[in-house]
Design an enzyme around this catalytic site. Structure first.
Site, PDB file in Angstrom:
ATOM      1  CB  SER A 142       9.246  -6.932  10.032  1.00  0.00           C
ATOM      2  OG  SER A 142      10.393  -6.400   9.404  1.00  0.00           O
ATOM      3  CE1 TYR A 156       6.063  -2.853   9.268  1.00  0.00           C
ATOM      4  CE2 TYR A 156       8.299  -3.098   9.449  1.00  0.00           C
ATOM      5  CZ  TYR A 156       7.225  -3.568   8.968  1.00  0.00           C
ATOM      6  OH  TYR A 156       7.045  -4.728   8.173  1.00  0.00           O
TER       7      TYR A 156
HETATM    8  P1  NAP Z   1       1.743  -4.268   0.686  1.00  0.00           P
HETATM    9  O1  NAP Z   1       2.268  -4.698  -0.689  1.00  0.00           O
HETATM   10  O2  NAP Z   1       1.792  -2.873   0.889  1.00  0.00           O
HETATM   11  O3  NAP Z   1       0.263  -4.734   0.921  1.00  0.00           O
HETATM   12  C1  NAP Z   1      -0.348  -4.446   1.983  1.00  0.00           C
HETATM   13  C2  NAP Z   1      -1.547  -5.095   2.380  1.00  0.00           C
HETATM   14  O4  NAP Z   1      -1.825  -4.746   3.577  1.00  0.00           O
HETATM   15  C3  NAP Z   1      -2.454  -4.747   1.223  1.00  0.00           C
HETATM   16  O5  NAP Z   1      -3.338  -5.732   0.877  1.00  0.00           O
HETATM   17  C4  NAP Z   1      -3.412  -3.579   2.002  1.00  0.00           C
HETATM   18  O6  NAP Z   1      -4.795  -3.557   1.476  1.00  0.00           O
HETATM   19  C5  NAP Z   1      -3.500  -4.213   3.389  1.00  0.00           C
HETATM   20  N1  NAP Z   1      -3.613  -3.357   4.302  1.00  0.00           N
HETATM   21  C6  NAP Z   1      -2.954  -2.168   4.825  1.00  0.00           C
HETATM   22  N2  NAP Z   1      -3.309  -1.437   5.597  1.00  0.00           N
HETATM   23  C7  NAP Z   1      -4.501  -2.108   5.982  1.00  0.00           C
HETATM   24  C8  NAP Z   1      -5.659  -1.709   6.988  1.00  0.00           C
HETATM   25  N3  NAP Z   1      -5.641  -0.602   7.626  1.00  0.00           N
HETATM   26  N4  NAP Z   1      -6.584  -2.709   6.904  1.00  0.00           N
HETATM   27  C9  NAP Z   1      -6.738  -3.608   6.218  1.00  0.00           C
HETATM   28  N5  NAP Z   1      -5.791  -4.188   5.079  1.00  0.00           N
HETATM   29  C10 NAP Z   1      -4.454  -3.273   5.212  1.00  0.00           C
HETATM   30  O7  NAP Z   1       2.614  -4.802   1.839  1.00  0.00           O
HETATM   31  P2  NAP Z   1       3.728  -6.042   1.923  1.00  0.00           P
HETATM   32  O8  NAP Z   1       4.880  -5.834   1.700  1.00  0.00           O
HETATM   33  O9  NAP Z   1       2.942  -7.443   1.349  1.00  0.00           O
HETATM   34  O10 NAP Z   1       3.299  -6.422   3.474  1.00  0.00           O
HETATM   35  C11 NAP Z   1       2.551  -7.467   4.039  1.00  0.00           C
HETATM   36  C12 NAP Z   1       3.290  -7.734   5.386  1.00  0.00           C
HETATM   37  O11 NAP Z   1       4.453  -8.032   5.413  1.00  0.00           O
HETATM   38  C13 NAP Z   1       3.006  -6.490   6.514  1.00  0.00           C
HETATM   39  O12 NAP Z   1       2.605  -7.040   7.421  1.00  0.00           O
HETATM   40  C14 NAP Z   1       4.419  -6.161   6.343  1.00  0.00           C
HETATM   41  O13 NAP Z   1       4.920  -5.242   7.557  1.00  0.00           O
HETATM   42  C15 NAP Z   1       5.150  -7.245   6.325  1.00  0.00           C
HETATM   43  N6  NAP Z   1       6.585  -7.221   5.840  1.00  0.00           N
HETATM   44  C16 NAP Z   1       7.054  -6.921   4.816  1.00  0.00           C
HETATM   45  C17 NAP Z   1       8.306  -6.719   4.358  1.00  0.00           C
HETATM   46  C18 NAP Z   1       8.701  -6.233   2.741  1.00  0.00           C
HETATM   47  O14 NAP Z   1       9.880  -5.918   2.588  1.00  0.00           O
HETATM   48  N7  NAP Z   1       7.946  -5.969   1.966  1.00  0.00           N
HETATM   49  C19 NAP Z   1       9.353  -6.862   5.063  1.00  0.00           C
HETATM   50  C20 NAP Z   1       8.924  -7.472   6.174  1.00  0.00           C
HETATM   51  C21 NAP Z   1       7.403  -7.786   6.610  1.00  0.00           C
HETATM   52  P3  NAP Z   1      -5.078  -2.359   0.190  1.00  0.00           P
HETATM   53  O15 NAP Z   1      -4.049  -2.637  -0.709  1.00  0.00           O
HETATM   54  O16 NAP Z   1      -6.656  -3.020  -0.375  1.00  0.00           O
HETATM   55  O17 NAP Z   1      -5.328  -1.268   0.685  1.00  0.00           O
END
Ligand code: NAP
Length: 247
Positions: A142, A156
């Site tokens: 991130s 985080y």
């Molecule tokens: P999201 O929409 O909240 O999706 C999170 C995903 O991770 C879901 O598939 C969830 O599974 C899974 N997950 C969460 N905790 C878990 C665990 N303990 N074990 C297994 N699976 C788990 O998030 P996203 O925004 O797509 O984020 C994906 C990645 O991008 C993350 O690493 C996040 O830190 C990073 N990121 C996101 C952003 C942003 O602005 N969105 C920015 C920077 C980095 P379930 O739904 O089945 O529970």
């Protein structure tokens, strides 16, 4: 060579977008989910209906036994993994003064240790020193790793700082075994993570502070991930690629 990709947290958001694009690019796709079984199966169905091949396995990435089990399932249902996307991750807004050891242990287990263990299982299967055919790993870090995220989630941000260092070190450790390791560092991306983290309106509040003055879309991150995994990125390893609207 068959292309078999495993994407952790593929049920929603960036992971789901990566799964759909990977299938379009000819990968057989294995996704994991923690809770959202229906969402994960909807992604699998979408891929299979377009003549792709996809499977979903339940896995809590903070549990080593779950990870080992999931990789064994993918061996059976998909074949030997050639690409891994360490995407599953979580956050909660809060200040350091209010944190607890129990929360930090769970956060680091999910965001950091889970990525190490998934990488371990992938390397065992990809390494040319172990009879594999090489491969690629992309860690989803991130932009928070660079910013520190004061008053939002320093904890985080620190997990993502660890992921950056992990990426740089592991890249050097396994390049002689035919494995490239890179990271993407997304900025403000339109997914559920802001709502589940405690602020549904976060992108709206912050978007005008970005040079591009908008949030990004999961597909924009997915394209960067799949580029890093592709032969087009054949001379890149240990790279931290910002996908963050210019910030
Ligand atoms: P999201 O929409 O909240 O999706 C999170 C995903 O991770 C879901 O598939 C969830 O599974 C899974 N997950 C969460 N905790 C878990 C665990 N303990 N074990 C297994 N699976 C788990 O998030 P996203 O925004 O797509 O984020 C994906 C990645 O991008 C993350 O690493 C996040 O830190 C990073 N990121 C996101 C952003 C942003 O602005 N969105 C920015 C920077 C980095 P379930 O739904 O089945 O529970």
């Amino acid at each position: 060579m068959e292309k078999n990709i495993i994407i952790t947290g593929g049920s929603r958001g960036i992971g789901a977008a990566t799964a759909l694009l990977a299938a379009e690019q000819g990968y057989n796709v294995g996704i994991t989910y923690r809770e959202q079984e229906a969402a994960a199966h909807a992604i699998v169905t979408q891929i299979n209906q377009k003549d792709g091949k996809a499977v979903a396995v339940q896995m809590d990435v903070s549990k080593e036994a779950d990870i080992v089990h999931a990789f064994t399932q993918f061996d059976k249902q998909l074949g030997r993994v050639t690409a891994l996307v360490n995407n599953a991750g979580t956050l909660k807004q809060g200040r350091v003064v209010d944190t607890s050891a129990a929360y930090l242990e769970q956060l680091f287990a999910t965001n950091v240790i889970g990525s190490f263990i998934c990488a371990r299982e992938a390397i065992k299967r990809m390494s040319t020193a172990r009879g594999g055919q090489g491969g690629g790993i992309v860690n989803v870090s991130s932009i928070a790793a660079r910013l520190g995220s004061a008053n939002e989630y320093v904890d985080y941000a620190a997990t993502k700082g660890a992921i950056d260092t992990f990426t740089i070190g592991l890249a050097k450790e396994v390049i002689d075994e035919g494995i490239r390791v890179n990271a993407v560092r997304p900025g403000l991306i339109h997914t559920d993570i802001h709502t589940s983290g405690g602020e549904p309106g976060r992108i709206e509040r912050l978007k005008n502070s970005l040079p591009m003055k908008r949030g990004g879309y999961p597909e924009e991150v997915a394209r960067a991930i799949l580029w890093l995994l592709s032969d087009d990125a054949s001379y890149s390893t240990g790279v931290l690629l910002d996908v963050s609207g210019g910030r």
